[in-house]
Motif scaffolding. Structure first.
Motif, mmCIF file in Angstrom:
data_model
loop_
_atom_site.group_PDB
_atom_site.id
_atom_site.type_symbol
_atom_site.label_atom_id
_atom_site.label_comp_id
_atom_site.label_asym_id
_atom_site.label_seq_id
_atom_site.Cartn_x
_atom_site.Cartn_y
_atom_site.Cartn_z
ATOM 1 N N ALA A 258 0.832 -1.206 0.000
ATOM 2 C CA ALA A 258 0.000 0.000 0.000
ATOM 3 C C ALA A 258 0.861 1.249 0.000
ATOM 4 C CB ALA A 258 -0.920 -0.010 1.221
ATOM 5 N N PHE A 259 1.928 1.238 0.798
ATOM 6 C CA PHE A 259 2.809 2.398 0.870
ATOM 7 C C PHE A 259 3.553 2.597 -0.451
ATOM 8 C CE2 PHE A 259 6.373 4.974 2.281
ATOM 9 C CZ PHE A 259 5.785 5.811 3.223
ATOM 10 N N PHE A 260 4.010 1.500 -1.044
ATOM 11 C CA PHE A 260 4.715 1.542 -2.332
ATOM 12 C C PHE A 260 3.826 2.126 -3.420
ATOM 13 C CE2 PHE A 260 5.790 -0.481 -6.382
ATOM 14 C CZ PHE A 260 7.166 -0.252 -6.473
ATOM 15 N N GLU A 261 2.589 1.678 -3.479
ATOM 16 C CA GLU A 261 1.665 2.165 -4.498
ATOM 17 C C GLU A 261 1.355 3.646 -4.297
ATOM 18 O OE1 GLU A 261 1.191 0.708 -7.095
ATOM 19 O OE2 GLU A 261 0.159 -1.212 -6.997
ATOM 20 N N ALA A 262 1.185 4.071 -3.037
ATOM 21 C CA ALA A 262 0.893 5.478 -2.768
ATOM 22 C C ALA A 262 2.058 6.382 -3.135
ATOM 23 C CB ALA A 262 0.530 5.666 -1.292
ATOM 24 N N ARG A 263 3.267 5.858 -3.078
ATOM 25 C CA ARG A 263 4.439 6.645 -3.459
ATOM 26 C C ARG A 263 4.753 6.529 -4.953
ATOM 27 N NH1 ARG A 263 3.223 6.762 1.106
ATOM 28 N NH2 ARG A 263 2.015 8.454 0.231
ATOM 29 N N ARG A 264 4.008 5.684 -5.656
ATOM 30 C CA ARG A 264 4.226 5.476 -7.095
ATOM 31 C C ARG A 264 5.622 4.920 -7.378
ATOM 32 N NH1 ARG A 264 -0.272 7.076 -5.773
ATOM 33 N NH2 ARG A 264 -1.673 8.323 -7.085
ATOM 34 N N GLY A 265 6.042 3.963 -6.558
ATOM 35 C CA GLY A 265 7.374 3.386 -6.733
ATOM 36 C C GLY A 265 8.458 4.385 -6.374
ATOM 37 N N ARG A 266 9.368 4.619 -7.305
ATOM 38 C CA ARG A 266 10.500 5.525 -7.045
ATOM 39 C C ARG A 266 10.154 7.004 -7.164
ATOM 40 N NH1 ARG A 266 15.338 3.480 -10.832
ATOM 41 N NH2 ARG A 266 13.643 3.488 -12.362
ATOM 42 N N LEU A 267 8.917 7.305 -7.573
ATOM 43 C CA LEU A 267 8.573 8.686 -7.927
ATOM 44 C C LEU A 267 8.597 9.638 -6.743
ATOM 45 C CD1 LEU A 267 7.619 10.687 -10.097
ATOM 46 C CD2 LEU A 267 5.257 10.021 -9.530
ATOM 47 N N THR B 99 13.480 0.995 -6.359
ATOM 48 C CA THR B 99 12.976 0.045 -7.352
ATOM 49 C C THR B 99 11.563 0.458 -7.740
ATOM 50 O OG1 THR B 99 12.488 -2.293 -7.830
ATOM 51 C CG2 THR B 99 12.070 -1.519 -5.587
ATOM 52 N N ASP B 100 11.175 0.116 -8.952
ATOM 53 C CA ASP B 100 9.798 0.329 -9.391
ATOM 54 C C ASP B 100 9.025 -0.984 -9.430
ATOM 55 O OD1 ASP B 100 9.435 3.096 -9.772
ATOM 56 O OD2 ASP B 100 10.571 3.043 -11.637
ATOM 57 N N VAL B 101 9.652 -2.058 -8.939
ATOM 58 C CA VAL B 101 9.017 -3.382 -8.972
ATOM 59 C C VAL B 101 9.172 -4.043 -7.608
ATOM 60 C CG1 VAL B 101 8.979 -5.660 -10.049
ATOM 61 C CG2 VAL B 101 9.599 -3.644 -11.413
ATOM 62 N N LEU B 102 8.057 -4.501 -7.032
ATOM 63 C CA LEU B 102 8.101 -5.324 -5.821
ATOM 64 C C LEU B 102 7.802 -6.767 -6.211
ATOM 65 C CD1 LEU B 102 6.298 -3.310 -2.982
ATOM 66 C CD2 LEU B 102 8.744 -3.569 -3.406
ATOM 67 N N ARG B 103 8.766 -7.650 -5.960
ATOM 68 C CA ARG B 103 8.567 -9.082 -6.224
ATOM 69 C C ARG B 103 8.578 -9.807 -4.879
ATOM 70 N NH1 ARG B 103 11.966 -7.610 -10.646
ATOM 71 N NH2 ARG B 103 10.925 -7.941 -12.653
ATOM 72 N N ILE B 104 7.389 -10.157 -4.416
ATOM 73 C CA ILE B 104 7.257 -10.793 -3.116
ATOM 74 C C ILE B 104 6.553 -12.125 -3.311
ATOM 75 C CG2 ILE B 104 6.291 -10.591 -0.794
ATOM 76 C CD1 ILE B 104 6.411 -7.560 -1.128
#
Length: 207
Positions: free
Chosen positions: A64-73, A182-187
């Motif tokens: 959720a935090f990653f998406e709200a920050r738009r990845g590296r943006l 990173t702009d990709v989360l691989r979990i």
């Protein structure tokens, strides 16, 4: 620079790994000696948030935090649990912890800083993301409350200029301005269950 004044989930960052990084060129001469040159005047912190992920709820919070920050943006605040105070982590903050500078009879603004080491070789780190409500300031050894703080830059503005030669000191808690690297989360949930650590790189944003 796009920056959101929100902190990465502290419950996850508490278990992460990381620390300061520097860039030093080392050249071996023909005689076997060394010549060393520092490419960076300031260090840069790097972390891996994957080490703090312990549950499915942690993964959900990170996504959720990653998406709200738009990845590296977009940048954000990060609590480095190993180094988040003007003093040692086990001590209480006091207004005498760090010397910001000395008065000249007219200056009102003083940048929050933290010193590492002592003497001429000490490293002076600018603190740009103080924690609101944690900052204490003293002039000439006496605590003062008549000041304002810019929480986005760490600049302290006193209501009255300190006398010439009077030391301005401060104590505080602070965050590190960072972004995802990173702009990709691989979990992989199977890997999490097996005890493997996902890679979630975080890097400090320097001015």
């Amino acid at each position: 620079m796009s920056f959101d004044d929100v902190r990465f989930p502290a419950s996850v960052s508490h278990g992460t790994s990381g620390g300061p990084e520097r860039r030093t060129d080392v050249v071996i001469t023909a005689s076997g000696g060394e010549e060393r040159n520092s490419r960076w005047a300031d260090s840069r912190r790097r972390y891996n948030a994957g080490f703090g992920v312990r549950s499915l709820d942690d993964i959900h919070a990170v996504i959720a935090f990653f998406e709200a920050r738009r990845g590296r943006l977009r940048g954000f605040r990060w609590k480095d649990h190993m180094d988040y105070k003007s003093c040692a982590p086990s001590l209480a903050v006091t207004p005498l912890d760090q010397v910001l500078g000395a008065g000249n009879g007219s200056a009102l603004g003083f940048q929050l800083v933290k010193h590492y080491g002592t003497g001429a070789g000490a490293y002076r780190r600018a603190i740009t993301k103080p924690v609101t409500g944690s900052v204490r300031v003293a002039v000439g050894g006496t605590e003062v409350t008549a000041f304002t703080l810019d929480p986005g830059t760490g600049l302290v503005s006193l209501a009255a200029p300190p006398p010439a030669g009077a030391l301005v000191t401060a104590g505080f808690q602070f965050d590190v301005p960072v972004r995802f690297d990173t702009d990709v989360l691989r979990i992989n949930l199977t890997q999490i269950a097996a005890g493997d650590i996902p890679d979630i790189p975080i890097v400090e944003i320097r001015a």
